[in-house]
Design a protein around this motif. Structure first.
Motif, PDB file in Angstrom:
ATOM      1  N   GLN A 148       0.858  -1.191   0.000  1.00 38.06           N
ATOM      2  CA  GLN A 148       0.000   0.000   0.000  1.00 38.06           C
ATOM      3  C   GLN A 148       0.889   1.234   0.000  1.00 38.06           C
ATOM      4  O   GLN A 148       1.705   1.439   0.891  1.00 38.06           O
ATOM      5  CB  GLN A 148      -0.887  -0.020   1.249  1.00 38.06           C
ATOM      6  CG  GLN A 148      -1.646   1.250   1.523  1.00 38.06           C
ATOM      7  CD  GLN A 148      -2.941   1.386   0.727  1.00 38.06           C
ATOM      8  OE1 GLN A 148      -3.101   0.768  -0.317  1.00 38.06           O
ATOM      9  NE2 GLN A 148      -3.861   2.194   1.234  1.00 38.06           N
ATOM     10  N   TYR A 191      -5.787   3.166  -4.698  1.00 39.22           N
ATOM     11  CA  TYR A 191      -6.127   3.085  -3.289  1.00 39.22           C
ATOM     12  C   TYR A 191      -7.510   3.698  -3.083  1.00 39.22           C
ATOM     13  O   TYR A 191      -8.147   4.175  -4.025  1.00 39.22           O
ATOM     14  CB  TYR A 191      -5.078   3.803  -2.428  1.00 39.22           C
ATOM     15  CG  TYR A 191      -4.640   5.143  -2.976  1.00 39.22           C
ATOM     16  CD1 TYR A 191      -5.449   6.269  -2.860  1.00 39.22           C
ATOM     17  CD2 TYR A 191      -3.412   5.282  -3.625  1.00 39.22           C
ATOM     18  CE1 TYR A 191      -5.056   7.499  -3.370  1.00 39.22           C
ATOM     19  CE2 TYR A 191      -3.000   6.510  -4.130  1.00 39.22           C
ATOM     20  CZ  TYR A 191      -3.828   7.612  -3.996  1.00 39.22           C
ATOM     21  OH  TYR A 191      -3.431   8.815  -4.509  1.00 39.22           O
ATOM     22  N   VAL A 210       0.511  -7.956   3.819  1.00 37.58           N
ATOM     23  CA  VAL A 210       0.244  -6.578   3.424  1.00 37.58           C
ATOM     24  C   VAL A 210       1.291  -5.682   4.078  1.00 37.58           C
ATOM     25  O   VAL A 210       1.492  -5.715   5.295  1.00 37.58           O
ATOM     26  CB  VAL A 210      -1.161  -6.110   3.843  1.00 37.58           C
ATOM     27  CG1 VAL A 210      -1.351  -4.638   3.494  1.00 37.58           C
ATOM     28  CG2 VAL A 210      -2.234  -6.964   3.185  1.00 37.58           C
ATOM     29  N   ASP A 212       2.123  -1.842   4.567  1.00 36.06           N
ATOM     30  CA  ASP A 212       1.502  -0.518   4.473  1.00 36.06           C
ATOM     31  C   ASP A 212       2.560   0.574   4.556  1.00 36.06           C
ATOM     32  O   ASP A 212       3.168   0.799   5.604  1.00 36.06           O
ATOM     33  CB  ASP A 212       0.488  -0.356   5.597  1.00 36.06           C
ATOM     34  CG  ASP A 212      -0.125   1.036   5.640  1.00 36.06           C
ATOM     35  OD1 ASP A 212      -0.254   1.650   4.552  1.00 36.06           O
ATOM     36  OD2 ASP A 212      -0.467   1.507   6.744  1.00 36.06           O
ATOM     37  N   LEU A 221      -7.036  -2.991   4.992  1.00 42.58           N
ATOM     38  CA  LEU A 221      -5.854  -3.845   4.810  1.00 42.58           C
ATOM     39  C   LEU A 221      -5.955  -5.110   5.643  1.00 42.58           C
ATOM     40  O   LEU A 221      -5.541  -6.199   5.198  1.00 42.58           O
ATOM     41  CB  LEU A 221      -4.583  -3.065   5.169  1.00 42.58           C
ATOM     42  CG  LEU A 221      -4.328  -1.806   4.342  1.00 42.58           C
ATOM     43  CD1 LEU A 221      -2.988  -1.180   4.720  1.00 42.58           C
ATOM     44  CD2 LEU A 221      -4.375  -2.109   2.840  1.00 42.58           C
ATOM     45  N   VAL A 231      -0.358  -8.064   8.540  1.00 44.05           N
ATOM     46  CA  VAL A 231      -0.232  -6.680   8.098  1.00 44.05           C
ATOM     47  C   VAL A 231       0.831  -5.991   8.946  1.00 44.05           C
ATOM     48  O   VAL A 231       0.844  -6.127  10.165  1.00 44.05           O
ATOM     49  CB  VAL A 231      -1.564  -5.910   8.246  1.00 44.05           C
ATOM     50  CG1 VAL A 231      -1.410  -4.467   7.746  1.00 44.05           C
ATOM     51  CG2 VAL A 231      -2.692  -6.628   7.509  1.00 44.05           C
TER      52      VAL A 231
END
Length: 316
Positions: A148, A191, A210, A212, A221, A231
Motif C-alpha cells: 500500500q 487506493y 500486506v 503498508d 488492509l 499486516v
C-alpha cells in the motif's frame, strides 16, 4: 562543515543549513565525504513534532539517516573498506546527520556501479525498512503481497525486493503511477474506496501479506489480509487499535538493537542483498528530485505533499 538541521518543531521552514563541527569515525565506523543523502518521510513526522511522544529528541536535530559518498576516514577495527572507496549506507543511530558534507556511517556496502550518486544516497533507508518488514512478514516465493503506497520511496524498493523473493506483488498508487509500478514488477491498482474488492479481483485466492507504506486504511488492509498479524505498517500510529504491528527503525529495530549500530545485522543483511540485486539489474532506486543542501526546506515541502514518486535526495 555544512549540515542540515532544525532547532524547534515546526513546518519545513524550520529546516536550515548550519556550520557545525565535522564528525569523526569511531571504532567500527567510517566517515564519508557525502555526495548524496536521503530525505526520509519519517523525519517529516520528527520535525513536525508528530513523534515527540515516541521518539524524544534534543535540539539541534541534524537530519538524514542514509548517505552515499567517498570514504575519507576509517575507524578502528574496520577492515573491509579504505580511504577512497565509494560506499552507501546508514548513519550512526545516535548522531545521524547524513544530510551534510561529511557523515559517519555504521552500516555500509559498496556503491553499485549501476547506481548514480543520487540513487545510492537515497537507497539505504528504503532498503533497510523494506527488508525489515518483508522479513517480519516472511514474504517468499509463491506468496502474494500487497504494498500500500507502492510508488513512494520505501514502496518502490519494497515492490522490487518482494518480486526478487519470488512473490507476486500488487501495489497501490494513483493511476498516473500505474505504468511506473508495472515497470518495477507490480500489478497496480488504486487506493481508496473499493480497495478490498479490487484486490480480491486481482488475487481471488487472497494475499499472504500486506505492507503498508501509506497509512489511513488499516481496516481495509486487515480485511484484505484476513488476519491483522499479516499486516505491517511503517506509518500508521493507529496500528495497535487494529492489532497491527507498527514497524519503525527509530530508536530501535525489531530485535531491540539500535538501528545502524555496528551490531545491527539487519541493516547489513539488507544492504548486501541490495548490492547483489543492483549488480544483476534487478533493483533501482527511483529518484523524483535532487536538491542542494541549501534547499533542504524545499525538499521537506515536497516530501510532505506525499505525492513524490520514489526518493527525494540532497546533494552535497
Amino acid at each position: 562543515m555544512r549540515s542540515v538541521q532544525f532547532t524547534e518543531y515546526g513546518p519545513p521552514s524550520v529546516v536550515h543549513v548550519a556550520e557545525v563541527a565535522a564528525p569523526h569515525a569511531g571504532p567500527g565506523e567510517i566517515r564519508v565525504a557525502v555526495r548524496a543523502s536521503g530525505v526520509s518521510a519519517g523525519e517529516m513526522l520528527l520535525r513536525s513534532g508528530g513523534m515527540r511522544d515516541v521518539v524524544p529528541m534534543t535540539f539541534p536535530y541534524r537530519t538524514g539517516f542514509d548517505a552515499a559518498g567517498v570514504v575519507d576516514e576509517v575507524g578502528d577495527g574496520v577492515t573491509d573498506v579504505g580511504v577512497g572507496d565509494e560506499v552507501f549506507g546508514w548513519a550512526d543511530a545516535a548522531t545521524r546527520g547524513a544530510n551534510a558534507e561529511f557523515a559517519v556511517l555504521a552500516a555500509w556496502a559498496p556503491k553499485p556501479s549501476s547506481w548514480s550518486w543520487e540513487e545510492a544516497g537515497g537507497a539505504a533507508g528504503s532498503v533497510e525498512t523494506a527488508t525489515r518488514v518483508l522479513d517480519r512478514l516472511a514474504v517468499g516465493a509463491g506468496h502474494t503481497v500487497l504494498v500500500q503506497g507502492a510508488a513512494g520511496g520505501v514502496g518502490t524498493v519494497a515492490v522490487q525486493l518482494a518480486a526478487a523473493r519470488g512473490a507476486t506483488v500488487i501495489g497501490t498508487a494513483s493511476e498516473r503511477n500505474h505504468d511506473f509500478l508495472r515497470s518495477l514488477g507490480a500489478e497496480p491498482t488504486t487506493y481508496g474506496t473499493g480497495l478490498v474488492e479490487r484486490v480480491h479481483a486481482l488475487a481471488p485466492a487472497g494475499v499472504d501479506a500486506v505492507f503498508d507504506c501509506a497509512g489511513g486504511a488499516l481496516p481495509d488492509l486487515v480485511a484484505i489480509a484476513g488476519d491483522a498479524a499479516r499486516v505491517v505498517t511503517i506509518c500508521d500510529f493507529t496500528a495497535p487499535a487494529h492489532g497491527v504491528h507498527l514497524s519503525y527503525g527509530v530508536p530501535v529495530d525489531e530485535t531491540g538493537t539500535a538501528l545502524g549500530s555496528p551490531a545491527d545485522p539487519l541493516a547489513l543483511h539488507g544492504l548486501t542483498i541490495a548490492v547483489t540485486l543492483a549488480s544483476e539489474g534487478r533493483l533501482r532506486v527511483p529518484v523524483t528530485a535532487a536538491f542542494p543542501l541549501a534547499e533542504a526546506a524545499a525538499a521537506h515541502e515536497l516530501s510532505e505533499t506525499r505525492h513524490a514518486r520514489g526518493k527525494i535526495v540532497l546533494v552535497s
